[in-house]
Design a protein around this motif. Structure first.
Motif, PDB file in Angstrom:
ATOM      1  N   LEU A 186       0.838  -1.202   0.000  1.00 10.76           N
ATOM      2  CA  LEU A 186       0.000   0.000   0.000  1.00 10.76           C
ATOM      3  C   LEU A 186       0.875   1.256   0.000  1.00 10.76           C
ATOM      4  O   LEU A 186       0.643   2.176  -0.780  1.00 10.76           O
ATOM      5  CB  LEU A 186      -0.934   0.000   1.213  1.00 10.76           C
ATOM      6  N   ARG A 187       1.882   1.272   0.851  1.00 11.48           N
ATOM      7  CA  ARG A 187       2.781   2.437   0.915  1.00 11.48           C
ATOM      8  C   ARG A 187       3.482   2.665  -0.426  1.00 11.48           C
ATOM      9  O   ARG A 187       3.632   3.800  -0.864  1.00 11.48           O
ATOM     10  CB  ARG A 187       3.821   2.240   2.020  1.00 11.48           C
ATOM     11  N   SER A 188       3.902   1.591  -1.052  1.00 14.28           N
ATOM     12  CA  SER A 188       4.617   1.699  -2.329  1.00 14.28           C
ATOM     13  C   SER A 188       3.711   2.152  -3.467  1.00 14.28           C
ATOM     14  O   SER A 188       4.169   2.791  -4.405  1.00 14.28           O
ATOM     15  CB  SER A 188       5.244   0.351  -2.704  1.00 14.28           C
ATOM     16  N   ALA A 189       2.435   1.803  -3.383  1.00 15.51           N
ATOM     17  CA  ALA A 189       1.486   2.138  -4.452  1.00 15.51           C
ATOM     18  C   ALA A 189       0.968   3.566  -4.349  1.00 15.51           C
ATOM     19  O   ALA A 189       0.459   4.110  -5.324  1.00 15.51           O
ATOM     20  CB  ALA A 189       0.309   1.166  -4.418  1.00 15.51           C
ATOM     21  N   LYS A 190       1.094   4.167  -3.176  1.00 17.11           N
ATOM     22  CA  LYS A 190       0.447   5.462  -2.962  1.00 17.11           C
ATOM     23  C   LYS A 190       1.104   6.584  -3.753  1.00 17.11           C
ATOM     24  O   LYS A 190       2.318   6.691  -3.788  1.00 17.11           O
ATOM     25  CB  LYS A 190       0.395   5.785  -1.478  1.00 17.11           C
TER      26      LYS A 190
END
Length: 182
Positions: A168-172
């Motif tokens: 999730l952090r990487s996709a944001k």
């Protein structure tokens, strides 16, 4: 007879006029569901069936900006009905969708992700305190990577692995803050 540009909108109009509201919506009118900018529907013990009954009304509300519908009993099916209704609103203005502490699982996360992939007005979504797992986190990660309007995603207190939290952090995108706690 109902005049409409499509059979589907005639069906939704007819359903909204004829369908009785669930008892859990006592004190809320069909007019409010179809016209209000802000709806507070928290702690009403709303079920999946109640969400299905509300969906035709909400699909006509192009004024709705904020829906607070957390602390209820609906889950994946109800969330799917709500998200489909919001996606069907012509010129919708929904900015905040609060689904905190319901019974949302991965299916609900997939429905929210589907809405986020196409919606251009939502800036805040709360799906914290639910039962969204890794599969749901993956769906949301895919959606937030293509959404340019979302600013706040509250997704804490769900059984999401450290690996999927990192996904999730990487996709944001840069404008988005992901909140794993309040």
């Amino acid at each position: 007879s109902l005049k409409s540009s499509s059979p589907r909108s005639s069906l939704h109009s007819a359903m909204a006029c004829d369908a009785p509201l669930p008892a859990s919506l006592h004190g809320v009118s069909a007019v409010e569901l179809t016209t209000q900018q802000v709806l507070f529907l928290k702690q009403r013990n709303l079920t999946d069936a109640d969400c299905k009954a509300m969906a035709p009304f909400l699909s006509q509300n192009s004024n709705l900006r904020q829906l607070f519908i957390g602390y209820n009993s609906f889950g994946d099916e109800g969330t799917a009905h709500l998200c489909e209704a919001f996606a069907a609103v012509p010129n919708g203005k929904l900015e905040l969708l609060g689904l905190r502490h319901c019974r949302l699982g991965d299916g609900a996360a997939v429905a929210v992700a589907s809405l986020l992939r196409t919606n251009k007005t939502i800036v805040e979504v709360g799906v914290d305190e639910n039962s969204i797992g890794d599969k749901g986190a993956e769906a949301i990660a895919g959606a937030i990577s293509v959404n340019s309007t979302l600013r706040h995603l509250y997704i804490g207190d769900n059984p999401i692995s450290a690996e999927k939290k990192e996904m999730l952090r990487s996709a944001k995108p840069p404008q988005l803050q992901i909140h794993f706690s309040r």
